[in-house]
Structure formats: structure tokens, C-alpha cells
Design a protein around this motif. Structure first.
Motif, PDB file in Angstrom:
ATOM      1  N   ARG A  86      -4.513  17.492   3.939  1.00 40.66           N
ATOM      2  CA  ARG A  86      -5.666  16.600   4.093  1.00 40.66           C
ATOM      3  C   ARG A  86      -6.796  17.269   4.879  1.00 40.66           C
ATOM      4  O   ARG A  86      -7.973  17.078   4.566  1.00 40.66           O
ATOM      5  CB  ARG A  86      -5.247  15.293   4.766  1.00 40.66           C
ATOM      6  CG  ARG A  86      -6.319  14.216   4.714  1.00 40.66           C
ATOM      7  CD  ARG A  86      -5.771  12.891   5.172  1.00 40.66           C
ATOM      8  NE  ARG A  86      -4.763  12.392   4.268  1.00 40.66           N
ATOM      9  CZ  ARG A  86      -5.035  11.685   3.168  1.00 40.66           C
ATOM     10  NH1 ARG A  86      -6.300  11.458   2.825  1.00 40.66           N
ATOM     11  NH2 ARG A  86      -4.073  11.241   2.401  1.00 40.66           N
ATOM     12  N   SER A 134     -10.617  17.931   3.618  1.00 41.45           N
ATOM     13  CA  SER A 134     -11.804  17.531   4.374  1.00 41.45           C
ATOM     14  C   SER A 134     -12.787  18.697   4.483  1.00 41.45           C
ATOM     15  O   SER A 134     -13.997  18.532   4.311  1.00 41.45           O
ATOM     16  CB  SER A 134     -11.398  17.047   5.772  1.00 41.45           C
ATOM     17  OG  SER A 134     -12.526  16.726   6.547  1.00 41.45           O
ATOM     18  N   GLU A 150     -20.629  16.523   8.270  1.00 36.44           N
ATOM     19  CA  GLU A 150     -20.273  16.060   9.600  1.00 36.44           C
ATOM     20  C   GLU A 150     -20.566  17.146  10.649  1.00 36.44           C
ATOM     21  O   GLU A 150     -20.465  18.346  10.369  1.00 36.44           O
ATOM     22  CB  GLU A 150     -18.791  15.683   9.646  1.00 36.44           C
ATOM     23  CG  GLU A 150     -18.421  14.540   8.713  1.00 36.44           C
ATOM     24  CD  GLU A 150     -16.928  14.274   8.700  1.00 36.44           C
ATOM     25  OE1 GLU A 150     -16.188  15.081   9.315  1.00 36.44           O
ATOM     26  OE2 GLU A 150     -16.503  13.284   8.078  1.00 36.44           O
ATOM     27  N   SER A 168     -14.374  19.414   1.107  1.00 32.37           N
ATOM     28  CA  SER A 168     -15.315  18.337   0.770  1.00 32.37           C
ATOM     29  C   SER A 168     -16.649  18.549   1.468  1.00 32.37           C
ATOM     30  O   SER A 168     -17.722  18.356   0.864  1.00 32.37           O
ATOM     31  CB  SER A 168     -14.730  16.978   1.166  1.00 32.37           C
ATOM     32  OG  SER A 168     -13.568  16.676   0.424  1.00 32.37           O
ATOM     33  N   ASP A 169     -16.599  18.949   2.740  1.00 36.66           N
ATOM     34  CA  ASP A 169     -17.839  19.249   3.462  1.00 36.66           C
ATOM     35  C   ASP A 169     -18.581  20.406   2.796  1.00 36.66           C
ATOM     36  O   ASP A 169     -19.812  20.374   2.661  1.00 36.66           O
ATOM     37  CB  ASP A 169     -17.530  19.590   4.924  1.00 36.66           C
ATOM     38  CG  ASP A 169     -17.163  18.364   5.750  1.00 36.66           C
ATOM     39  OD1 ASP A 169     -17.717  17.282   5.476  1.00 36.66           O
ATOM     40  OD2 ASP A 169     -16.329  18.490   6.658  1.00 36.66           O
ATOM     41  N   TRP A 212      -7.659  14.658  -3.911  1.00 41.78           N
ATOM     42  CA  TRP A 212      -6.277  14.229  -3.649  1.00 41.78           C
ATOM     43  C   TRP A 212      -5.563  13.832  -4.946  1.00 41.78           C
ATOM     44  O   TRP A 212      -4.449  14.260  -5.218  1.00 41.78           O
ATOM     45  CB  TRP A 212      -6.269  13.063  -2.670  1.00 41.78           C
ATOM     46  CG  TRP A 212      -4.869  12.637  -2.289  1.00 41.78           C
ATOM     47  CD1 TRP A 212      -4.076  11.736  -2.929  1.00 41.78           C
ATOM     48  CD2 TRP A 212      -4.088  13.148  -1.200  1.00 41.78           C
ATOM     49  NE1 TRP A 212      -2.856  11.627  -2.309  1.00 41.78           N
ATOM     50  CE2 TRP A 212      -2.827  12.493  -1.237  1.00 41.78           C
ATOM     51  CE3 TRP A 212      -4.335  14.076  -0.196  1.00 41.78           C
ATOM     52  CZ2 TRP A 212      -1.833  12.736  -0.302  1.00 41.78           C
ATOM     53  CZ3 TRP A 212      -3.326  14.322   0.737  1.00 41.78           C
ATOM     54  CH2 TRP A 212      -2.092  13.665   0.673  1.00 41.78           C
ATOM     55  N   MET A 235     -13.010  13.407  -1.493  1.00 39.21           N
ATOM     56  CA  MET A 235     -11.634  13.632  -1.047  1.00 39.21           C
ATOM     57  C   MET A 235     -10.638  12.910  -1.943  1.00 39.21           C
ATOM     58  O   MET A 235      -9.544  13.431  -2.221  1.00 39.21           O
ATOM     59  CB  MET A 235     -11.475  13.197   0.407  1.00 39.21           C
ATOM     60  CG  MET A 235     -12.133  14.136   1.408  1.00 39.21           C
ATOM     61  SD  MET A 235     -11.697  13.761   3.122  1.00 39.21           S
ATOM     62  CE  MET A 235      -9.924  14.065   3.124  1.00 39.21           C
ATOM     63  N   ASP A 236     -10.998  11.705  -2.400  1.00 37.15           N
ATOM     64  CA  ASP A 236     -10.108  10.968  -3.295  1.00 37.15           C
ATOM     65  C   ASP A 236      -9.904  11.745  -4.595  1.00 37.15           C
ATOM     66  O   ASP A 236      -8.786  11.819  -5.124  1.00 37.15           O
ATOM     67  CB  ASP A 236     -10.693   9.589  -3.590  1.00 37.15           C
ATOM     68  CG  ASP A 236      -9.850   8.811  -4.583  1.00 37.15           C
ATOM     69  OD1 ASP A 236      -8.739   8.402  -4.232  1.00 37.15           O
ATOM     70  OD2 ASP A 236     -10.303   8.629  -5.735  1.00 37.15           O
ATOM     71  N   ASP A 289     -20.198  10.527  -1.796  1.00 40.38           N
ATOM     72  CA  ASP A 289     -19.656  10.247  -0.463  1.00 40.38           C
ATOM     73  C   ASP A 289     -18.419  11.102  -0.224  1.00 40.38           C
ATOM     74  O   ASP A 289     -17.628  11.347  -1.142  1.00 40.38           O
ATOM     75  CB  ASP A 289     -19.291   8.770  -0.321  1.00 40.38           C
ATOM     76  CG  ASP A 289     -20.517   7.866  -0.320  1.00 40.38           C
ATOM     77  OD1 ASP A 289     -21.619   8.395  -0.084  1.00 40.38           O
ATOM     78  OD2 ASP A 289     -20.357   6.661  -0.551  1.00 40.38           O
ATOM     79  N   LYS A 290     -18.229  11.508   1.006  1.00 42.61           N
ATOM     80  CA  LYS A 290     -17.104  12.389   1.311  1.00 42.61           C
ATOM     81  C   LYS A 290     -15.774  11.746   0.956  1.00 42.61           C
ATOM     82  O   LYS A 290     -14.875  12.412   0.421  1.00 42.61           O
ATOM     83  CB  LYS A 290     -17.120  12.777   2.795  1.00 42.61           C
ATOM     84  CG  LYS A 290     -16.003  13.739   3.175  1.00 42.61           C
ATOM     85  CD  LYS A 290     -16.110  14.202   4.616  1.00 42.61           C
ATOM     86  CE  LYS A 290     -14.945  15.131   4.981  1.00 42.61           C
ATOM     87  NZ  LYS A 290     -15.026  15.617   6.371  1.00 42.61           N
ATOM     88  N   VAL A 291     -15.632  10.454   1.226  1.00 41.67           N
ATOM     89  CA  VAL A 291     -14.368   9.786   0.928  1.00 41.67           C
ATOM     90  C   VAL A 291     -14.092   9.792  -0.583  1.00 41.67           C
ATOM     91  O   VAL A 291     -12.928   9.902  -1.014  1.00 41.67           O
ATOM     92  CB  VAL A 291     -14.385   8.337   1.480  1.00 41.67           C
ATOM     93  CG1 VAL A 291     -15.442   7.485   0.776  1.00 41.67           C
ATOM     94  CG2 VAL A 291     -13.020   7.698   1.341  1.00 41.67           C
ATOM     95  N   VAL A 292     -15.155   9.721  -1.405  1.00 39.45           N
ATOM     96  CA  VAL A 292     -14.987   9.759  -2.858  1.00 39.45           C
ATOM     97  C   VAL A 292     -14.576  11.162  -3.311  1.00 39.45           C
ATOM     98  O   VAL A 292     -13.703  11.322  -4.174  1.00 39.45           O
ATOM     99  CB  VAL A 292     -16.291   9.328  -3.557  1.00 39.45           C
ATOM    100  CG1 VAL A 292     -16.173   9.482  -5.066  1.00 39.45           C
ATOM    101  CG2 VAL A 292     -16.633   7.886  -3.204  1.00 39.45           C
TER     102      VAL A 292
END
Length: 294
Positions: A186, A190, A205, A193-194, A259, A255-256, A250-253
Motif C-alpha cells: 500500500r 501511495s 501531498e 499514485s503521487d 489495487w 490507488m483503487d 483523485d489519489k484515492v481513485v
């Protein structure tokens, strides 16, 4: 509210009441207007006549056909046949010409676009939107960013054989599930993704390890997306250096996606639409976006 069943005569109008009153207000028993009654009776007569003249009542295994023997479905079929006959000359030309030849003929191209627009509304708008603007997970066909290529021949192949639709001639590229399948941790997801966000100039970030993300990207992602994230149309790998995002930036998208992977399916239309319709649809879709004719 009070309820009185005894008929009374209203002292002001001299009209009998219905016996109903609300807050001491009496309901007068005025007859309905004659014009209204005759209109109501006319609708009853019309309904009876319609049931006799046209198909109306369902039976156990059939229906009443009516004395005129007229059916709306047959009328539609006749209208469609007449339309096909009217268009037969242009349709024949469309079937015989190549995509490039159609593109060079203004009259034939206009006819093909009209046919393609209708086919798009019937078959493609459910995913790509009525105007081809797309949605999350469904490409926008109005821009110049083509996952599998935007030339006439590339679009035709995509329409005919789809993407990940289990056909050998279709597109097969799939985004691996780096996290779910244990290829990356993970924290590594991250970092990469950045780095991916930084490729298109998006903010990252504070204190993000961009160098570490670049190394992970080079080892795991560059083979498909290119060293600088410019993408690869042969694999359907998106260009990560622009700001056009199929699933969101978006970073969460991101990363999803890293993953779980990405592998949405584009249906193959080769066995669902005839060749002429596919040609028309190809030309229409090509004209929406980058308009890359070759």
C-alpha cells in the motif's frame, strides 16, 4: 365537519342541497352542465366504436382484431420499409465504398453521419452518453484522447471486435491488480499514485516521495504507459501526462485502480450490427473527436 342526510333548500339560491356540509357551508345539488354530460356520453360512444373497429380486447391466446383489420405494428413496418426503399440508393453506395472514400464524398459522408448518429443513439449512448461525452469509466468520444486509437480503421476495429470481449481480433490490454495480487504494498501504491499525479501537473501531498514513486513506476508501469506516462494505444494504456482521466484523478481513485486493476469491457458489435451500420457508426464516432482519418 358535519354530515346531514336530510335534503334542505338553500335560502339564498333556492337550490336543494346534497345534505353535506363542511364548517357550516352547504353543498348545493346543482346539475352538471349539459355540454359536459354530452361530452362524457360522446366519449363512451367513441370507446365502444373504437373497440369494434380496432384491436382492443385481450383473449386467452389472442385478441380482438377489429373490423378494419388495422394494426399499428404493421403500419410501422410499412413505414420502415418505405424509408428503406427511399434510402436504398445511398445505402448501396455506403455499403460499396470504403471508409476513406465515404469520408471524401460530402453527400455520402453526411448520409453516413446521420445513419451513424441514429445507430449510436440506439446502441452506444447508454454508456457514452447521447452526445458521446462519456461518464466515469466510459471514454469521452468528443476529445482527442483515444485509448485504442482514433483513426477510421482503429475505431472500426474497436466497434467490430470490442475490448476485452473474448474475441481474438479485439483489444486485450488489462490493468493488473498490483495491490490485490500482492505485487506492490500500500505504501508503494501511495508513492506511485503521487508520481502519476505529478506527471499531469496535479498537486501532490506535502513530503511525497516522488523519486520513490518514479522508481516504482519505471519498474511496474512504464512497460505499458511509457517512460513518461504518455500511454500506448496498442495496449489501451491511457496517457497519464495529460489531464484527461477515465476514472478520475483523485489519489484515492488512482490507488483503487492500482489495487484492484482495471478491465472494463467494450462489447463487440460485429455480430450485432450489419457492415453498413458499422461503417456509418465508425464515421460518426470519428467525427466526434480527434477526426484522425488515416
Amino acid at each position: 365537519m358535519a354530515h346531514d342526510t336530510h335534503e334542505q333548500i338553500d335560502a339564498v339560491t333556492g337550490v336543494s342541497t346534497t345534505g353535506h356540509s363542511w364548517d357550516e357551508i352547504q353543498e348545493l345539488n346543482n346539475p352538471l352542465p349539459r355540454w359536459w354530460l354530452w361530452s362524457f356520453y360522446a366519449t363512451i360512444v367513441w370507446a365502444i366504436a373504437y373497440c369494434i373497429a380496432y384491436p382492443a380486447w385481450p383473449l386467452v391466446s389472442s385478441y380482438t382484431t377489429g373490423v378494419f383489420g388495422w394494426h399499428s405494428r404493421e403500419a410501422i413496418v410499412q413505414d420502415l420499409d418505405a424509408l428503406k426503399a427511399q434510402r436504398s440508393g445511398m445505402t448501396t453506395k455506403l455499403a460499396q465504398a470504403s471508409l476513406d472514400e465515404i469520408r471524401q464524398d460530402p453527400e455520402l459522408f453526411a448520409f453516413a453521419r446521420a445513419q451513424g448518429k441514429a445507430a449510436f443513439g440506439d446502441n452506444c449512448a447508454g454508456c457514452h452518453g447521447a452526445g458521446g461525452a462519456g461518464a466515469k469509466g466510459y471514454p469521452n468520444l468528443n476529445d482527442d484522447d483515444w485509448l485504442w486509437g482514433g483513426s477510421l480503421q482503429e475505431i472500426e476495429q474497436t466497434i467490430r471486435f470490442g475490448a476485452r470481449a473474448s474475441l481474438d481480433k479485439g483489444h486485450q490490454g488489462t490493468m493488473p491488480a498490483f495491490g490485490r495480487d500482492g505485487m506492490l504494498k500500500r505504501q508503494e501504491l501511495s508513492q506511485v499514485s503521487d508520481f502519476v499525479r505529478s506527471l499531469s501537473g496535479l498537486p501532490v501531498e506535502k513530503g511525497a516521495n516522488i523519486a520513490g514513486g518514479a522508481k516504482i513506476f519505471a519498474d511496474n508501469c512504464a512497460a505499458c504507459h511509457g517512460d513518461k506516462g504518455q500511454g500506448n494505444r496498442e495496449l489501451g494504456a491511457p496517457n497519464l501526462s495529460d489531464q484527461i482521466w477515465l476514472y478520475g484523478s483523485d489519489k484515492v481513485v488512482i490507488m483503487d485502480g492500482l489495487w484492484n486493476g482495471r478491465g472494463s469491457v467494450m462489447p463487440a458489435w460485429n455480430d450485432r450490427l450489419d457492415d453498413t451500420t458499422i461503417k456509418a457508426l465508425t464515421l460518426y464516432v470519428n467525427s466526434l473527436g480527434g477526426a484522425q482519418p488515416h
